[in-house]
Design a protein around this motif. Structure first.
Motif, PDB file in Angstrom:
ATOM      1  N   LEU A   7       0.801  -1.352   0.018  1.00 41.40           N
ATOM      2  CA  LEU A   7       0.022  -0.073   0.031  1.00 41.40           C
ATOM      3  C   LEU A   7       0.851   1.285  -0.038  1.00 41.40           C
ATOM      4  CD1 LEU A   7      -2.706  -1.223   2.859  1.00 41.40           C
ATOM      5  CD2 LEU A   7      -2.837  -1.063   0.067  1.00 41.40           C
ATOM      6  N   ASP A   9       1.794   3.235  -2.396  1.00 36.67           N
ATOM      7  CA  ASP A   9       1.309   4.193  -3.160  1.00 36.67           C
ATOM      8  C   ASP A   9       0.839   5.492  -2.290  1.00 36.67           C
ATOM      9  OD1 ASP A   9       2.070   2.402  -5.362  1.00 36.67           O
ATOM     10  OD2 ASP A   9      -0.091   1.885  -5.374  1.00 36.67           O
ATOM     11  N   GLU A  10       1.085   6.578  -2.954  1.00 39.10           N
ATOM     12  CA  GLU A  10       0.660   7.784  -2.435  1.00 39.10           C
ATOM     13  C   GLU A  10      -0.896   7.859  -2.333  1.00 39.10           C
ATOM     14  OE1 GLU A  10       2.261  11.457  -3.447  1.00 39.10           O
ATOM     15  OE2 GLU A  10       4.368  10.611  -3.667  1.00 39.10           O
ATOM     16  N   HIS A  12      -2.936   6.047  -0.357  1.00 40.93           N
ATOM     17  CA  HIS A  12      -3.540   4.876   0.432  1.00 40.93           C
ATOM     18  C   HIS A  12      -3.025   4.989   1.910  1.00 40.93           C
ATOM     19  CE1 HIS A  12      -4.041   3.661  -4.156  1.00 40.93           C
ATOM     20  NE2 HIS A  12      -5.064   3.178  -3.409  1.00 40.93           N
ATOM     21  N   GLU A  13      -3.893   4.970   2.657  1.00 38.99           N
ATOM     22  CA  GLU A  13      -3.311   5.077   4.116  1.00 38.99           C
ATOM     23  C   GLU A  13      -3.593   3.398   4.811  1.00 38.99           C
ATOM     24  OE1 GLU A  13      -2.244   6.987   6.367  1.00 38.99           O
ATOM     25  OE2 GLU A  13      -1.997   8.472   4.377  1.00 38.99           O
ATOM     26  N   GLU A  14      -2.644   2.906   5.227  1.00 37.99           N
ATOM     27  CA  GLU A  14      -2.715   1.497   5.899  1.00 37.99           C
ATOM     28  C   GLU A  14      -3.472   1.743   7.339  1.00 37.99           C
ATOM     29  OE1 GLU A  14       0.311  -1.943   6.074  1.00 37.99           O
ATOM     30  OE2 GLU A  14       0.839  -0.082   7.088  1.00 37.99           O
ATOM     31  N   THR A  15      -4.527   0.585   7.356  1.00 34.47           N
ATOM     32  CA  THR A  15      -5.394   0.745   8.475  1.00 34.47           C
ATOM     33  C   THR A  15      -4.633  -0.055   9.598  1.00 34.47           C
ATOM     34  OG1 THR A  15      -6.490  -1.402   7.821  1.00 34.47           O
ATOM     35  CG2 THR A  15      -7.602   0.960   7.233  1.00 34.47           C
ATOM     36  N   GLN A  18      -4.746  -3.757   8.887  1.00 33.78           N
ATOM     37  CA  GLN A  18      -3.471  -4.053   7.669  1.00 33.78           C
ATOM     38  C   GLN A  18      -2.448  -4.286   8.270  1.00 33.78           C
ATOM     39  OE1 GLN A  18      -5.031  -0.924   5.049  1.00 33.78           O
ATOM     40  NE2 GLN A  18      -5.966  -2.521   3.768  1.00 33.78           N
TER      41      GLN A  18
END
Length: 72
Positions: A7, A9-10, A12-15, A18
């Motif tokens: 994830l 890529d700019e 996309h925040e990781e939860t 995740q």
């Protein structure tokens, strides 16, 4: 250790969930993965994956995925 973060890529925040499920590979695991890839895809056994070898491996994987899908 190597952290595969798909994830990256700019935008996309990781939860947190995740982040907890993310696989961190040890050096030995990475070494085994690289050895396997070279064994399967380095057709001329020179220790490198050239573009032609990469494309050949991708096509082979795509065909394998198609044959693994249930027929309708």
């Amino acid at each position: 250790m190597f952290d595969l973060n798909f994830l990256a890529d700019e935008g996309h925040e990781e939860t947190p969930e995740q982040r907890e499920q993310r696989k961190v590979f040890s050096d030995d695991e990475l070494s085994n993965i690289v050895d396997l890839v070279l064994q399967e895809d380095d057709l001329d056994r020179d220790g490198y994956i050239e573009y032609v070898e990469f494309v050949t491996a991708q096509r082979k994987a795509r065909e394998q995925a198609k044959s693994d899908q249930p027929q309708q």
